[in-house]
Scaffold this active site. Sequence first.
Site, PDB file in Angstrom:
ATOM      1  N   ASP A 146       0.878  -1.166   0.000  1.00  6.74           N
ATOM      2  CA  ASP A 146       0.000   0.000   0.000  1.00  6.74           C
ATOM      3  C   ASP A 146       0.918   1.219   0.000  1.00  6.74           C
ATOM      4  O   ASP A 146       1.499   1.569   1.030  1.00  6.74           O
ATOM      5  CB  ASP A 146      -0.901  -0.044   1.239  1.00  6.74           C
ATOM      6  CG  ASP A 146      -1.736   1.223   1.383  1.00  6.74           C
ATOM      7  OD1 ASP A 146      -1.486   2.192   0.639  1.00  6.74           O
ATOM      8  OD2 ASP A 146      -2.616   1.249   2.259  1.00  6.74           O
TER       9      ASP A 146
ATOM     10  N   GLN B  63       1.010   6.336   1.222  1.00 10.92           N
ATOM     11  CA  GLN B  63       1.756   7.352   1.978  1.00 10.92           C
ATOM     12  C   GLN B  63       3.253   7.327   1.681  1.00 10.92           C
ATOM     13  O   GLN B  63       4.012   8.029   2.358  1.00 10.92           O
ATOM     14  CB  GLN B  63       1.524   7.160   3.496  1.00 10.92           C
ATOM     15  CG  GLN B  63       0.077   7.264   3.940  1.00 10.92           C
ATOM     16  CD  GLN B  63      -0.495   8.687   3.833  1.00 10.92           C
ATOM     17  OE1 GLN B  63       0.231   9.667   3.650  1.00 10.92           O
ATOM     18  NE2 GLN B  63      -1.804   8.791   3.960  1.00 10.92           N
TER      19      GLN B  63
ATOM     20  N   LYS C  76      -3.209  12.281  -3.180  1.00  9.01           N
ATOM     21  CA  LYS C  76      -2.246  12.454  -2.086  1.00  9.01           C
ATOM     22  C   LYS C  76      -0.877  12.878  -2.621  1.00  9.01           C
ATOM     23  O   LYS C  76       0.067  13.049  -1.874  1.00  9.01           O
ATOM     24  CB  LYS C  76      -2.106  11.153  -1.292  1.00  9.01           C
ATOM     25  CG  LYS C  76      -3.375  10.766  -0.525  1.00  9.01           C
ATOM     26  CD  LYS C  76      -3.110   9.554   0.349  1.00  9.01           C
ATOM     27  CE  LYS C  76      -4.391   8.887   0.832  1.00  9.01           C
ATOM     28  NZ  LYS C  76      -5.089   9.662   1.867  1.00  9.01           N
TER      29      LYS C  76
HETATM   30  N1  PLP Z   1      -3.883   3.421   2.607  1.00 13.13           N
HETATM   31  C1  PLP Z   1      -3.303   4.375   3.336  1.00 13.13           C
HETATM   32  C2  PLP Z   1      -2.036   4.064   4.084  1.00 13.13           C
HETATM   33  C3  PLP Z   1      -3.879   5.643   3.403  1.00 13.13           C
HETATM   34  O1  PLP Z   1      -3.296   6.596   4.146  1.00 13.13           O
HETATM   35  C4  PLP Z   1      -5.063   5.902   2.687  1.00 13.13           C
HETATM   36  C5  PLP Z   1      -5.747   7.214   2.789  1.00 13.13           C
HETATM   37  O2  PLP Z   1      -5.658   7.910   3.755  1.00 13.13           O
HETATM   38  C6  PLP Z   1      -5.624   4.881   1.924  1.00 13.13           C
HETATM   39  C7  PLP Z   1      -5.005   3.662   1.904  1.00 13.13           C
HETATM   40  C8  PLP Z   1      -6.866   5.090   1.120  1.00 13.13           C
HETATM   41  O3  PLP Z   1      -6.636   5.992   0.101  1.00 13.13           O
HETATM   42  P1  PLP Z   1      -7.850   6.526  -0.825  1.00 13.13           P
HETATM   43  O4  PLP Z   1      -8.889   7.027   0.122  1.00 13.13           O
HETATM   44  O5  PLP Z   1      -7.229   7.592  -1.647  1.00 13.13           O
HETATM   45  O6  PLP Z   1      -8.330   5.365  -1.614  1.00 13.13           O
END
Ligand code: PLP
Length: 404
Positions: free
Chosen positions: A199, A202, A225
């Site tokens: 993932d 970040q 992000k």
């Molecule tokens: N994974 C992590 C570590 C995140 O910080 C976030 C969002 O804050 C997500 C997944 C989900 O991202 P999105 O809402 O852009 O799909």
Amino acid sequence: MYDINKIRQDFPILGREVYGKPLVYLDNGATTQKPLCVLDAMRDEYLNVNANVHRGVHYLSQQATDLHEAAREKVRAFINAKSTNEVIFTRGTTEALNLVVSSFADEFMGEGDEVIVSTMEHHSNIVPWQLQAAKKGICLKVIPMNDKGEILMDEYRKLFSERTRIVSVAHVSNVLGTINPVKEMISIAHEHGVPFMLDGAQSVPHFKVDVQDLDCDFMAFSGHKMYGPTGVGVLYGKEDWLDRMPPYQGGGEMIESVSFEKTVFEKLPFKFEAGTPDYVATHGLATAIDYLQGIGMDEIQRHETDLTEYAMKRMREIEGMRFFGEADHKDAVVSFLVGDIHHLDMGTLLDRLGIAVRTGHHCAEPLMIRLGIQGTVRASFGLYNTREEVDTLVEGIKRVSRMF
Ligand code: PLP
């Protein structure tokens, strides 16, 4: 030379006031602001090019298709994927993770098979697996962490069994800021013949991520992000895996031929892209990547690391300060509580001073349970934040603390 004043001018929103105070935007972990070049690129496409992609013989459609596919190549180069076949556009990290979970589990997992995740996962890397657990009886195994917020590697090694089918872990924790030792983790997974999904929500916005160097099998991240638009994200997947996985959704774009008897699916990457993609957003994302590379990922990382270290040093001055996430390798996130001040009170009062932080469980409730708290206040930094803004945050926290 990191020209912060010039950079800030690219983001007009940073010049606005809230409650009569200059905005101090420290919620970049949730979403980042957009530079003018991204907004201009998208406006220009809607004004001058707009047409559906991959469908028309006409000029505009071909031009829009060229921009969309150029964006795919831009993303490929940015993360150093081998081929554009490995770059699937999604709506964001969440959709990319759901795509892999659903499609991978359909093809490769059955009752009693196991996925390894970590304690510090975002809900979007937990709940999709739980949906599969309810549907197919797969099991989640969770890597524990120490009190600094670091993964326990010996415990990780012990979690593998003959039923382990995949590992899925955050590169950087959105709450703790921990940069996980994913290269080593990936190599351990591969020793067990198990693929690894990263993932990257970040990590990709903050430092150079090279999927071939890490050797991850899948990686998900979000455009919004990383100074790009909302509604677009990326799934990277090794071609060999993606080829063997069934489509996630059916519809236009992802087929080669359809009859009522039989459908032949398109080749990669289109097999996983049903329906009209947000082709204006992909162009916006490509422009954001140009912007990031114009500054330099190493320079961005250096700037944000400096801000994070400075923030933690200054915040230690505050009586009753408790940090959550003090890993040796840490990124641009500082989660904290002060004394027994509720995170929501702290966040609301900081907001009145013009300081935007996030409060709550940050979509990581299992992590909150591990930490024995209900939530934190989180300041997360971006490439445009300054030491002066950190000073304003510190003074703000002190002022709020005095009120309690
Ligand atoms: N994974 C992590 C570590 C995140 O910080 C976030 C969002 O804050 C997500 C997944 C989900 O991202 P999105 O809402 O852009 O799909």
